[in-house]
Scaffold this active site. Structure first.
Site, PDB file in Angstrom:
ATOM      1  N   ASP A  18       0.857  -1.189   0.000  1.00 41.67           N
ATOM      2  CA  ASP A  18       0.000   0.000   0.000  1.00 41.67           C
ATOM      3  C   ASP A  18       0.891   1.236   0.000  1.00 41.67           C
ATOM      4  O   ASP A  18       1.721   1.411   0.898  1.00 41.67           O
ATOM      5  CB  ASP A  18      -0.899  -0.022   1.244  1.00 41.67           C
ATOM      6  N   ASP A  32      -3.286   2.642  -5.891  1.00 42.22           N
ATOM      7  CA  ASP A  32      -2.199   2.731  -4.904  1.00 42.22           C
ATOM      8  C   ASP A  32      -1.990   1.468  -4.087  1.00 42.22           C
ATOM      9  O   ASP A  32      -1.282   1.495  -3.080  1.00 42.22           O
ATOM     10  CB  ASP A  32      -2.448   3.912  -3.965  1.00 42.22           C
ATOM     11  N   GLU A  33      -2.564   0.331  -4.494  1.00 46.72           N
ATOM     12  CA  GLU A  33      -2.372  -0.890  -3.714  1.00 46.72           C
ATOM     13  C   GLU A  33      -2.421  -2.129  -4.603  1.00 46.72           C
ATOM     14  O   GLU A  33      -3.123  -2.165  -5.609  1.00 46.72           O
ATOM     15  CB  GLU A  33      -3.403  -1.009  -2.593  1.00 46.72           C
TER      16      GLU A  33
END
Length: 398
Positions: free
Chosen positions: A11, A126-127
């Protein structure tokens, strides 16, 4: 024997805000909020310094997309209204959202991870989840550390991301996706957490039940009303009672999740069901009084959807619109075209036809355009305009 499962969740730390700090390093260590519009663009002064908008000067209905950790320490968080945030952190810097830049950095960090561990499940900008089980060295012990190999691999992933982007990330490594997502948040920012099932009582059970991905606010409130506040308390609850109270499927899942059980594989590819773009206005706009402002916004959304389709090599056959009124009521409409397309003009024509079927007598907070019934590209058939009479601008007189 198959190798033990080693699943990582990576993350990025305060992703949007961190990308902005690369662009404006003078803001490092300051409370910064991302969520402004074009009028909040920083201005370069004659002396070479930037002049930034401040949260105290904001007026409108926008919400925070993300914030730096110093801003979060002041009580500001994503999803909070900017006006409310201004009361908590009036001196915080306000920056506009730049999704093109964030997507570029997203592609960069994922490519860097793939060089180390190629089995990746993309979960958003974003992950990602990463299956490390068969990556060379992951199963090795380092001295007395039975998990030394995968711990070193986690450090390699973090270093690869930093070298590719200049950004930090947090990584959780456990036997499954559910636990890894929990663990990537335990030591933020720039954290690395490696746990086994034996660590669950000490590290996982003291956490609030709401930290489990899949226990939302409503379920969390229902659990709390029965005195179940932590994951450990949930794990100690009779599974039969959970199934009776929450339904057989969800109740059984609650019991399994609290014990850290999750057999879901890392899925390397999913066909998207839809692609969409939407925007929340800084002030409510009326379809009639503000049609000169709304029409180019609507056109731009259609163009962005078309660009997304082209970039991912998809075409869509069903176009839809989404409106949120000033009373927060949401309305959606869709139409299926005779053939798939990714042409911006065609999408705009059919989205405009959708728009003619919704009430346009109230002010709007949000407007969105979606393409569904997706298929891989190839030759894109010409699509005729909607059969009903059609005229521009889209927000003509009612």
């Amino acid at each position: 024997m198959p190798p033990r499962r080693l699943i990582a969740h990576l993350d990025m730390d305060a992703f949007y805000a961190s990308v902005e700090l690369l662009r404006y390093p003078s803001l490092t260590g300051q409370p910064v909020v991302i969520g402004g519009g074009r009028r909040h663009q920083p201005e370069l002064q004659a002396d070479g310094n930037w002049q930034f908008a401040r949260l105290r000067d904001y007026a409108g209905r926008g919400v925070i997309t993300t914030a730096t950790y110093p801003a979060r320490a002041l009580g500001v968080h994503s999803g909070m209204g900017l006006m409310k945030a201004a009361a908590l952190a009036p001196d915080a810097v306000l920056l506009p959202v730049d999704f093109d830049q964030y997507r570029a950095y997203s592609r960069r960090f994922k490519a860097a991870v793939a060089q180390v561990a190629p089995v990746i499940e993309d979960r958003g900008i974003d992950e990602i989840y990463i299956d490390l089980s068969e990556v060379p060295g992951a199963q090795n012990a380092h001295g007395d550390d039975a998990l030394g190999g995968v711990r070193e691999l986690g450090r390699q992933l973090k270093q690869a991301v930093f070298e590719a982007t200049g950004l930090s990330c947090s990584v959780g490594v456990t036997p499954n996706k559910l636990l890894s997502k929990l663990c990537s948040d335990l030591e933020k920012p720039d954290g690395l957490t490696v746990l086994t099932m034996a660590d669950i009582p000490a590290r996982i059970w003291p956490l609030p039940a709401s930290r489990i991905n899949g226990i939302g606010p409503k379920a969390s409130a229902r659990l709390a009303s029965h005195g179940i506040d932590t994951i450990g308390q949930l794990a100690a609850t009779d599974p039969n009672w959970l199934m009776q109270e929450f339904g057989s499927h969800y109740g059984a899942w609650l019991h399994q999740a609290a014990h850290g059980l999750d057999e879901r594989p890392v899925v390397t590819w999913r066909e998207p069901k839809s692609l969409s773009r939407e925007t929340t206005f800084e002030r409510d706009l009326h379809p009639r009084d503000d049609r000169d402002a709304l029409s180019p916004i609507f056109t731009r959304l259609c163009e962005q959807v078309a660009q997304d389709l082209a970039r991912k090599d998809y075409v869509g056959r069903t176009v839809g619109v989404k409106l949120r009124y000033d009373d927060f009521k949401i309305v959606t409409r869709s139409l299926t075209m005779p053939a798939p397309t990714r042409d911006a003009g065609t999408i705009r024509q059919w989205a405009g036809r959708c728009l003619k079927t919704v009430p346009l007598d109230r002010r709007l907070r949000l407007l969105g355009v979606k393409m569904e019934s997706l298929s891989k590209g190839g030759e894109v058939a010409a699509v005729q305009e909607p059969a009903a009479p059609y005229s521009l601008p889209l927000f003509e007189e009612l």
